[in-house]
Design an enzyme around this catalytic site. Structure first.
Site, PDB file in Angstrom:
ATOM      1  N   GLY A  14      -6.425  -3.381   7.504  1.00  0.00           N
ATOM      2  CA  GLY A  14      -7.350  -2.260   7.599  1.00  0.00           C
ATOM      3  C   GLY A  14      -8.457  -2.413   8.624  1.00  0.00           C
ATOM      4  N   GLY A  71     -11.333  -1.313   3.050  1.00  0.00           N
ATOM      5  CA  GLY A  71     -10.412  -1.249   4.188  1.00  0.00           C
ATOM      6  C   GLY A  71     -10.345   0.136   4.796  1.00  0.00           C
ATOM      7  N   ASP A  72      -9.260   0.382   5.488  1.00  0.00           N
ATOM      8  CA  ASP A  72      -9.091   1.662   6.178  1.00  0.00           C
ATOM      9  C   ASP A  72      -8.588   2.774   5.268  1.00  0.00           C
ATOM     10  OD1 ASP A  72      -6.676   0.122   5.921  1.00  0.00           O
ATOM     11  OD2 ASP A  72      -5.686   1.656   7.133  1.00  0.00           O
ATOM     12  N   THR A 117       0.863  -1.184   0.000  1.00  0.00           N
ATOM     13  CA  THR A 117       0.000   0.000   0.000  1.00  0.00           C
ATOM     14  C   THR A 117       0.895   1.229   0.000  1.00  0.00           C
ATOM     15  OG1 THR A 117      -1.853  -1.020   1.108  1.00  0.00           O
ATOM     16  CG2 THR A 117      -1.572   1.318   1.513  1.00  0.00           C
ATOM     17  N   ARG A 119     -15.289  -5.585  -0.189  1.00  0.00           N
ATOM     18  CA  ARG A 119     -14.658  -5.230   1.094  1.00  0.00           C
ATOM     19  C   ARG A 119     -13.938  -3.877   0.972  1.00  0.00           C
ATOM     20  NH1 ARG A 119      -9.109  -3.986   2.610  1.00  0.00           N
ATOM     21  NH2 ARG A 119      -8.782  -4.600   4.767  1.00  0.00           N
ATOM     22  N   THR A 143      -0.658   1.774   6.992  1.00  0.00           N
ATOM     23  CA  THR A 143      -0.653   0.533   6.225  1.00  0.00           C
ATOM     24  C   THR A 143      -0.672  -0.640   7.185  1.00  0.00           C
ATOM     25  OG1 THR A 143       0.437  -0.794   4.527  1.00  0.00           O
ATOM     26  CG2 THR A 143       1.872   0.456   5.997  1.00  0.00           C
ATOM     27  N   GLY A 144      -1.391  -1.671   6.813  1.00  0.00           N
ATOM     28  CA  GLY A 144      -1.545  -2.831   7.685  1.00  0.00           C
ATOM     29  C   GLY A 144      -2.924  -3.422   7.459  1.00  0.00           C
TER      30      GLY A 144
HETATM   31  N1  ASP Z   1      -4.527  -1.142   4.886  1.00  0.00           N
HETATM   32  C1  ASP Z   1      -4.817  -1.740   3.616  1.00  0.00           C
HETATM   33  C2  ASP Z   1      -6.185  -2.393   3.667  1.00  0.00           C
HETATM   34  O1  ASP Z   1      -6.515  -3.004   4.675  1.00  0.00           O
HETATM   35  C3  ASP Z   1      -3.847  -2.763   3.174  1.00  0.00           C
HETATM   36  C4  ASP Z   1      -2.393  -2.475   3.394  1.00  0.00           C
HETATM   37  O2  ASP Z   1      -2.029  -1.476   3.993  1.00  0.00           O
HETATM   38  O3  ASP Z   1      -1.571  -3.282   2.937  1.00  0.00           O
HETATM   39  O4  ASP Z   1      -6.896  -2.341   2.683  1.00  0.00           O
END
Ligand code: ASP
Length: 228
Positions: free
Chosen positions: A186, A162-163, A132, A160, A183-184
């Site tokens: 979400g 995410g954040d 991301t 779906r 990032t992580g």
């Molecule tokens: N945060 C992003 C999500 O959950 C994915 C990522 O950061 O790799 O969509």
């Protein structure tokens, strides 16, 4: 990454806006296959690519986001258009794609987002945890801005979100405090209101960005999530 950084930096160096630097920097990463954003976006479990992005202006708390877009080449620019051209904060799905088209942004056939590497990782059902893209910038006028763009998580259920397109979860900017791009996983960032929480802790507890971020990231681990 170097090209992306130089692009943003040269805008700031000339006295440009942090918001423009964030958008331009993220566009470079979206156009590269190397990141999980734009061209290099991961696949959903249905074999589609659904992209999320958001941007925020710390000088006035204006923000824009798109979620689940499939045909706009640069979702970060669509997010910027939502911010600049509508009174909404987030548009999703077909409506968001249509809006981007109306705004004369470059549109692509969904096949554009096909890359062998991401296809192979879907087939292996490996969770791609990295890629991301995000950017925060501070310009010469003292304005902070933040932006985030992603394809989400490999093998996510279609639909779906995410954040990354959620202001306060994956992206936040406020001149009074800080600019954040997360990032992580979400789901944890949404539940923890991570990006806004860092800003709020700085504001209410008067802590430095480092201390506030560490506090929030440890809360994220308490929930069972990980990220940065
Ligand atoms: N945060 C992003 C999500 O959950 C994915 C990522 O950061 O790799 O969509």
């Amino acid at each position: 990454l170097e090209e992306a950084l130089n692009t943003g930096y040269s805008i700031l160096e000339k006295g440009g806006l942090s918001l423009d630097a964030v958008e331009a920097t993220i566009r470079i990463m979206e156009d590269s296959e190397l990141f999980n954003a734009g061209k290099g976006a991961v696949f959903t479990n249905a074999g589609t690519n659904e992209l999320d992005a958001s941007i925020m202006d710390g000088s006035n708390l204006k923000a824009g986001a798109v979620a689940g877009v499939k045909t706009v080449k640069n979702p970060i620019s669509a997010a910027r258009k939502v911010m600049d051209k509508t009174w909404h904060v987030m548009l999703s799905g077909d409506g968001a794609d249509l809006f981007a088209k109306e705004q004369n942004l470059e549109m692509v056939d969904p096949i554009y987002f096909y890359t062998q590497r991401r296809w192979d990782s879907l087939k292996k059902i490996q969770s791609e945890k990295h890629g991301t893209v995000g950017c925060v910038a501070l310009d010469k006028h003292g304005n902070l801005a933040a932006g985030t763009s992603t394809g989400g998580l490999t093998n996510k259920k279609w639909g779906r979100i995410g954040d990354s397109p959620i202001i306060g979860a994956g992206t936040y900017a406020n001149n009074k405090t800080c600019a954040v791009s997360g990032t992580g996983q979400g789901e944890y960032f949404i539940r923890g209101n991570v990006a806004y929480d860092i800003s709020a802790i700085m504001e209410y507890e008067n802590l430095s960005v480092g201390k506030a971020a560490r506090k929030v990231i440890s809360k994220l681990s308490d929930l069972g999530g990980e990220g940065g």
